[in-house]
Design an enzyme around this catalytic site. Structure first.
Site, mmCIF file in Angstrom:
data_model
loop_
_atom_site.group_PDB
_atom_site.id
_atom_site.type_symbol
_atom_site.label_atom_id
_atom_site.label_comp_id
_atom_site.label_asym_id
_atom_site.label_seq_id
_atom_site.Cartn_x
_atom_site.Cartn_y
_atom_site.Cartn_z
ATOM 1 N N GLY A 95 0.822 -1.343 -0.053
ATOM 2 C CA GLY A 95 -0.011 -0.062 0.039
ATOM 3 C C GLY A 95 0.828 1.027 -0.084
ATOM 4 O O GLY A 95 0.482 2.269 -0.733
ATOM 5 N N ASN A 96 1.876 1.252 0.738
ATOM 6 C CA ASN A 96 2.613 2.491 0.988
ATOM 7 C C ASN A 96 3.258 2.816 -0.264
ATOM 8 O O ASN A 96 3.984 3.982 -0.609
ATOM 9 C CB ASN A 96 3.568 2.555 2.232
ATOM 10 N N LYS A 122 -2.635 -9.805 -2.732
ATOM 11 C CA LYS A 122 -1.713 -9.820 -3.754
ATOM 12 C C LYS A 122 -0.373 -10.605 -3.256
ATOM 13 O O LYS A 122 0.254 -11.058 -4.426
ATOM 14 C CB LYS A 122 -1.222 -8.294 -3.834
ATOM 15 N N LYS A 132 -10.240 -10.268 4.490
ATOM 16 C CA LYS A 132 -9.105 -9.013 3.555
ATOM 17 C C LYS A 132 -9.701 -7.686 3.770
ATOM 18 O O LYS A 132 -10.736 -7.359 3.347
ATOM 19 C CB LYS A 132 -9.215 -9.406 2.185
ATOM 20 N N LYS A 179 1.901 -12.358 3.849
ATOM 21 C CA LYS A 179 3.195 -12.180 3.333
ATOM 22 C C LYS A 179 4.234 -13.204 3.622
ATOM 23 O O LYS A 179 4.959 -13.791 2.709
ATOM 24 C CB LYS A 179 3.881 -10.778 3.638
HETATM 25 P P1 ADP Z 1 0.673 -4.054 2.538
HETATM 26 O O1 ADP Z 1 0.119 -2.843 2.171
HETATM 27 O O2 ADP Z 1 2.153 -3.634 2.403
HETATM 28 O O3 ADP Z 1 0.086 -5.299 2.172
HETATM 29 P P2 ADP Z 1 -0.105 -4.431 5.169
HETATM 30 O O4 ADP Z 1 -0.638 -3.537 6.117
HETATM 31 O O5 ADP Z 1 -1.008 -5.291 4.678
HETATM 32 O O6 ADP Z 1 0.624 -3.947 4.067
HETATM 33 O O7 ADP Z 1 0.909 -5.372 6.154
HETATM 34 C C1 ADP Z 1 2.096 -4.771 6.527
HETATM 35 C C2 ADP Z 1 1.910 -4.412 8.249
HETATM 36 O O8 ADP Z 1 1.707 -5.729 9.006
HETATM 37 C C3 ADP Z 1 2.931 -3.615 8.929
HETATM 38 O O9 ADP Z 1 2.952 -2.291 8.405
HETATM 39 C C4 ADP Z 1 2.798 -4.019 10.340
HETATM 40 O O10 ADP Z 1 1.863 -3.070 10.995
HETATM 41 C C5 ADP Z 1 1.825 -5.289 10.440
HETATM 42 N N1 ADP Z 1 2.430 -6.521 10.935
HETATM 43 C C6 ADP Z 1 1.657 -7.148 11.683
HETATM 44 N N2 ADP Z 1 2.335 -8.347 12.185
HETATM 45 C C7 ADP Z 1 3.791 -7.909 12.103
HETATM 46 C C8 ADP Z 1 4.943 -8.679 12.313
HETATM 47 N N3 ADP Z 1 4.894 -9.758 12.959
HETATM 48 N N4 ADP Z 1 6.193 -8.116 11.830
HETATM 49 C C9 ADP Z 1 6.020 -6.906 11.039
HETATM 50 N N5 ADP Z 1 4.915 -6.100 10.880
HETATM 51 C C10 ADP Z 1 3.547 -6.747 11.179
HETATM 52 MG MG MG Z 2 -1.709 -6.193 2.451
#
Ligand code: ADP
Ligand code: MG
Length: 314
Positions: free
Chosen positions: A13-14, A214, A130, A276
């Site tokens: 997202g970022n 994704k 989701k 992920k």
């Molecule tokens: P993206 O848009 O890149 O898919 P998401 O918001 O879906 O991002 O997922 C990334 C986020 O997951 C991080 O910014 C963090 O806040 C969160 N997160 C949850 N659990 C963990 C973890 N164990 N280690 C790191 N980040 C985590």
């Molecule tokens: Mg995500």
């Protein structure tokens, strides 16, 4: 000649921002990071998420039905298609410009509108998980549940978001065309937003009311293209255990086995970090020599050089 390292790079997202002007600005930075990898001698295939954008498109299409009652509701699958085109357009435009600015004139850039087949019996259809759209407060979330019948859930301590069904990708329908383009040296953006979810009905592909993660679609694409690396770029430099707790620990190197143990212990939030890690584990364990990496967009070059990020291997 040794084969170039093939990388499937999944943008979070970022890397895209939350509004039209934000995205326009974000893709410039994103393109620099991607072209850095191309200059490092890598062959890059780009995928991206669409959580905020598909929410935005969905809201816009709902507003249209309020304005004009003759306009029926737009299916979520069509909203995903719209988000692929909108994001792909900005990305391919910015990537083209960045390549030309660096004197690279032999890499054509194109977005492939991608359908991804899901199983109509996937249990995910009965359990929306989701997060899409923008973050809202608890009160706003309750109102959205009442007004639109949405299912709202808290997302990693950052507020409430709508959740939709997120079935697993089974098959990338346009994989043949994507492979041809990648093999011929094109810079391809594919499987945007996880791909347009479809189910098969004979020769007909029917749009499904869902958003594929994704991270899973990118893993499938990376396997199908026999990539060396799956790089998942997100909002954190590394993956943590005990995330957000006083005993938080950032991980640099993770065997598939260790990652599976941490997953079972519940260290990764479903809907954000868990998919992920699951995708990274799936890719790294699928064939000898495949590596997955989770890191920040700005750190992708250092990540591929082995200097940062969380690296998954057998
Ligand atoms: P993206 O848009 O890149 O898919 P998401 O918001 O879906 O991002 O997922 C990334 C986020 O997951 C991080 O910014 C963090 O806040 C969160 N997160 C949850 N659990 C963990 C973890 N164990 N280690 C790191 N980040 C985590
Ligand atoms: Mg995500």
């Amino acid at each position: 000649m040794t084969r170039k390292k093939r990388i499937v790079i999944a943008l979070g997202g970022n890397a895209l921002g939350n509004t039209l002007p934000e995205q326009m600005a974000a893709v410039k930075i994103t393109s620099k990071a991607i072209v850095d990898l191309i200059e490092e001698g890598c062959e890059v295939v780009v995928t991206h998420g669409n959580g905020p954008q598909v929410g935005m498109v969905n809201n816009a299409m709902i507003a249209l039905t309020h304005e004009d009652p003759k306009q029926p509701n737009t299916p979520l699958s069509v909203c995903v298609a719209m988000s692929q085109a909108y994001i792909g357009y900005d990305l391919q435009n910015a990537l083209r410009e960045e390549l030309l600015n660096r004197g690279i004139t032999n890499i054509p850039v194109a977005t492939m509108i991608t359908q991804v087949r899901v199983d109509e019996n996937d249990p995910a259809f009965g359990a929306p998980s989701k997060p899409i759209g923008k973050f809202v407060t608890k009160e706003q979330a309750e109102k959205m549940e009442q007004d639109y019948g949405y299912i709202m859930k808290e997302d990693s301590g950052r507020g409430y978001r709508r959740v939709v069904a997120s079935p697993k990708p089974v098959e990338i329908v346009e994989i043949g065309t994507i492979r041809t383009m990648v093999d011929s040296g094109d810079l391809v953006i594919a499987c945007g937003g996880g791909g347009i979810p479809v189910t098969r009905q004979g020769n007909h592909l029917k749009g499904a009311s869902a958003v594929i993660d994704k991270d899973f679609a990118s893993c499938l694409l990376a396997k199908e293209l026999d990539a060396d690396y799956l790089i998942i770029l997100t909002a954190v430099e590394k993956v943590a255990v005990n995330f957000g707790k006083p005993n938080e620990e950032w991980l640099s190197d993770l065997s598939v086995e260790k990652a599976q143990q941490y997953m079972a212990e519940g260290h990764f939030a479903p809907g954000s970090m868990l998919p992920k890690v699951q995708a990274a584990v799936d890719f790294a364990s699928s064939k000898e020599g495949r590596t997955a990496l989770i890191t920040l967009l700005e750190k992708s070059k250092e990540g591929i050089q082995g200097k940062t990020g969380t690296r998954f291997h057998i």
